[in-house]
Design a protein around this motif. Structure first.
Motif, mmCIF file in Angstrom:
data_model
loop_
_atom_site.group_PDB
_atom_site.id
_atom_site.type_symbol
_atom_site.label_atom_id
_atom_site.label_comp_id
_atom_site.label_asym_id
_atom_site.label_seq_id
_atom_site.Cartn_x
_atom_site.Cartn_y
_atom_site.Cartn_z
ATOM 1 N N ARG A 118 0.839 -1.195 0.000
ATOM 2 C CA ARG A 118 0.000 0.000 0.000
ATOM 3 C C ARG A 118 0.877 1.249 0.000
ATOM 4 N NH1 ARG A 118 -5.154 0.087 1.123
ATOM 5 N NH2 ARG A 118 -5.068 -1.866 2.291
ATOM 6 N N GLU A 119 1.969 1.178 0.750
ATOM 7 C CA GLU A 119 2.973 2.242 0.766
ATOM 8 C C GLU A 119 4.316 1.616 1.123
ATOM 9 O OE1 GLU A 119 1.607 5.027 3.688
ATOM 10 O OE2 GLU A 119 1.585 3.548 5.284
ATOM 11 N N GLU A 120 5.376 2.162 0.547
ATOM 12 C CA GLU A 120 6.710 1.605 0.797
ATOM 13 C C GLU A 120 7.131 1.770 2.255
ATOM 14 O OE1 GLU A 120 8.831 -0.201 -1.148
ATOM 15 O OE2 GLU A 120 7.118 -0.272 -2.514
ATOM 16 N N ARG A 121 6.744 2.899 2.857
ATOM 17 C CA ARG A 121 7.112 3.160 4.247
ATOM 18 C C ARG A 121 5.872 3.517 5.051
ATOM 19 N NH1 ARG A 121 11.915 3.846 5.920
ATOM 20 N NH2 ARG A 121 11.688 5.804 7.049
ATOM 21 N N ASN A 122 5.751 2.942 6.228
ATOM 22 C CA ASN A 122 4.629 3.199 7.118
ATOM 23 C C ASN A 122 4.908 4.501 7.874
ATOM 24 O OD1 ASN A 122 2.552 3.120 8.960
ATOM 25 N ND2 ASN A 122 2.967 1.047 9.665
ATOM 26 N N ILE A 123 4.705 5.606 7.174
ATOM 27 C CA ILE A 123 5.111 6.924 7.672
ATOM 28 C C ILE A 123 4.477 7.264 9.018
ATOM 29 C CG2 ILE A 123 5.101 9.407 7.173
ATOM 30 C CD1 ILE A 123 7.070 7.731 5.479
ATOM 31 N N ASN A 124 3.171 6.979 9.175
ATOM 32 C CA ASN A 124 2.504 7.305 10.447
ATOM 33 C C ASN A 124 3.216 6.666 11.629
ATOM 34 O OD1 ASN A 124 0.468 8.909 9.382
ATOM 35 N ND2 ASN A 124 -0.917 7.183 9.072
ATOM 36 N N MET A 125 3.508 5.370 11.517
ATOM 37 C CA MET A 125 4.146 4.673 12.635
ATOM 38 C C MET A 125 5.627 5.031 12.766
ATOM 39 S SD MET A 125 1.981 3.044 14.458
ATOM 40 C CE MET A 125 2.985 1.931 15.442
ATOM 41 N N ILE A 126 6.295 5.266 11.658
ATOM 42 C CA ILE A 126 7.713 5.655 11.727
ATOM 43 C C ILE A 126 7.836 6.997 12.438
ATOM 44 C CG2 ILE A 126 9.702 6.393 10.352
ATOM 45 C CD1 ILE A 126 8.865 4.157 8.328
ATOM 46 N N ASN A 127 6.968 7.953 12.077
ATOM 47 C CA ASN A 127 6.986 9.267 12.741
ATOM 48 C C ASN A 127 6.626 9.155 14.220
ATOM 49 O OD1 ASN A 127 7.728 10.491 10.368
ATOM 50 N ND2 ASN A 127 5.669 11.158 9.843
ATOM 51 N N TRP A 128 5.784 8.190 14.552
ATOM 52 C CA TRP A 128 5.385 7.974 15.944
ATOM 53 C C TRP A 128 6.560 7.475 16.783
ATOM 54 C CZ3 TRP A 128 5.268 3.173 18.441
ATOM 55 C CH2 TRP A 128 4.702 3.190 19.728
ATOM 56 N N GLY A 129 7.472 6.708 16.179
ATOM 57 C CA GLY A 129 8.611 6.167 16.923
ATOM 58 C C GLY A 129 8.746 4.661 16.796
ATOM 59 N N LEU A 130 8.333 4.137 15.661
ATOM 60 C CA LEU A 130 8.330 2.689 15.446
ATOM 61 C C LEU A 130 9.702 2.051 15.632
ATOM 62 C CD1 LEU A 130 6.602 0.253 14.611
ATOM 63 C CD2 LEU A 130 7.229 0.729 12.244
ATOM 64 N N GLU A 131 10.758 2.718 15.157
ATOM 65 C CA GLU A 131 12.097 2.130 15.269
ATOM 66 C C GLU A 131 12.505 1.959 16.728
ATOM 67 O OE1 GLU A 131 14.729 4.484 12.867
ATOM 68 O OE2 GLU A 131 13.817 3.812 10.993
ATOM 69 N N ILE A 132 12.134 2.914 17.563
ATOM 70 C CA ILE A 132 12.439 2.815 18.994
ATOM 71 C C ILE A 132 11.677 1.631 19.589
ATOM 72 C CG2 ILE A 132 12.171 3.968 21.241
ATOM 73 C CD1 ILE A 132 12.514 6.642 19.671
ATOM 74 N N GLN A 133 10.404 1.485 19.190
ATOM 75 C CA GLN A 133 9.617 0.360 19.686
ATOM 76 C C GLN A 133 10.226 -0.967 19.239
ATOM 77 O OE1 GLN A 133 5.173 0.035 20.217
ATOM 78 N NE2 GLN A 133 5.380 -1.025 18.263
ATOM 79 N N HIS A 134 10.624 -1.064 17.966
ATOM 80 C CA HIS A 134 11.248 -2.299 17.465
ATOM 81 C C HIS A 134 12.505 -2.629 18.266
ATOM 82 C CE1 HIS A 134 9.364 -2.349 13.146
ATOM 83 N NE2 HIS A 134 8.494 -2.641 14.082
ATOM 84 N N ASP A 135 13.360 -1.620 18.480
ATOM 85 C CA ASP A 135 14.597 -1.837 19.243
ATOM 86 C C ASP A 135 14.297 -2.277 20.674
ATOM 87 O OD1 ASP A 135 16.053 -1.112 17.016
ATOM 88 O OD2 ASP A 135 16.490 0.924 17.711
ATOM 89 N N SER A 136 13.288 -1.666 21.280
ATOM 90 C CA SER A 136 12.920 -2.009 22.664
ATOM 91 C C SER A 136 12.406 -3.434 22.757
ATOM 92 C CB SER A 136 11.841 -1.044 23.177
ATOM 93 O OG SER A 136 12.296 0.278 23.143
ATOM 94 N N ILE A 137 11.553 -3.820 21.803
ATOM 95 C CA ILE A 137 11.004 -5.186 21.798
ATOM 96 C C ILE A 137 12.121 -6.207 21.603
ATOM 97 C CG2 ILE A 137 9.577 -6.788 20.459
ATOM 98 C CD1 ILE A 137 7.622 -4.397 20.051
#
Length: 198
Positions: A118-137
């Motif tokens: 649907r989109e190459e990058r999930n901008i809403n979640m990336i802007n929210w802080g998705l990478e930090i969440q991934h690293d934390s998990i």
């Protein structure tokens, strides 16, 4: 049009190694097992349904579709016993959000079949802080695995810990947790047309 899309999807599945001679498992959050049901129907239609069926591993299932053929469902939380903590579907989905958009179809690219997102990058979640969440998990998961090995923690204990932590987080989050997770724009429908916040 559906027939064309099904043919392309079947080619993709074969390309990725699906056949009747392998074991196939789906790992998903939940909640009805529709994805597993659809996949089973497609594999059966293509004559590559696995001899042992498809194994579905879920956080939980609520009113699941009856499994077809030899499919099996396994859940971490029981829908009846744990109903007080599994009624937060959108929030659980946010825990496993990807950094790309949903897969909406498949297409031929040179000699390969590739997913169309649907989109190459999930901008809403990336802007929210998705990478930090991934690293934390990832960090938390590594610590849990290492502790489980070191202290010989049993599966049932993990369930108990998970229930206690989730109960606290879901029923009495800190102010910062409520603000951070309440700011996630969620789409619980497959077409991602109806957005809401927790």
């Amino acid at each position: 049009k559906s027939k064309e899309k099904r043919v392309t999807l079947i080619e993709y599945l074969k390309q990725e190694g699906f056949s009747e001679n392998i074991n196939i498992g789906i790992v998903d959050v939940g909640w009805r097992a529709r994805q597993q049901f659809s996949l089973s129907k497609i594999l059966h239609h293509a004559n590559i349904y696995p001899l042992n069926g498809i194994y579905g591993f879920y956080l939980s299932l609520m009113n699941p579709i009856n499994p077809i053929n030899k499919d099996k469902y396994y859940t971490f939380f029981d829908a009846e016993q744990d109903k007080d903590i599994i009624g937060y579907g959108g929030l659980y989905e946010s825990f496993v959000a990807a950094d790309h958009g949903s897969c909406i179809s498949y297409k031929y690219c040179d000699e390969l079949v590739v997913p169309v997102l649907r989109e190459e990058r999930n901008i809403n979640m990336i802007n929210w802080g998705l990478e930090i969440q991934h690293d934390s998990i990832e960090l938390f998961s590594k610590k849990i695995v290492n502790s489980s090995i070191k202290y010989d923690i049993k599966f049932d204990d993990h369930k108990l810990f998970s229930k206690l932590i989730l109960n606290k987080f879901l029923k009495s989050p800190s102010l910062i947790e409520a603000k951070v997770f309440g700011s996630i724009k969620m789409f619980e429908d497959q077409d991602e047309k109806n957005a809401h916040f927790h």
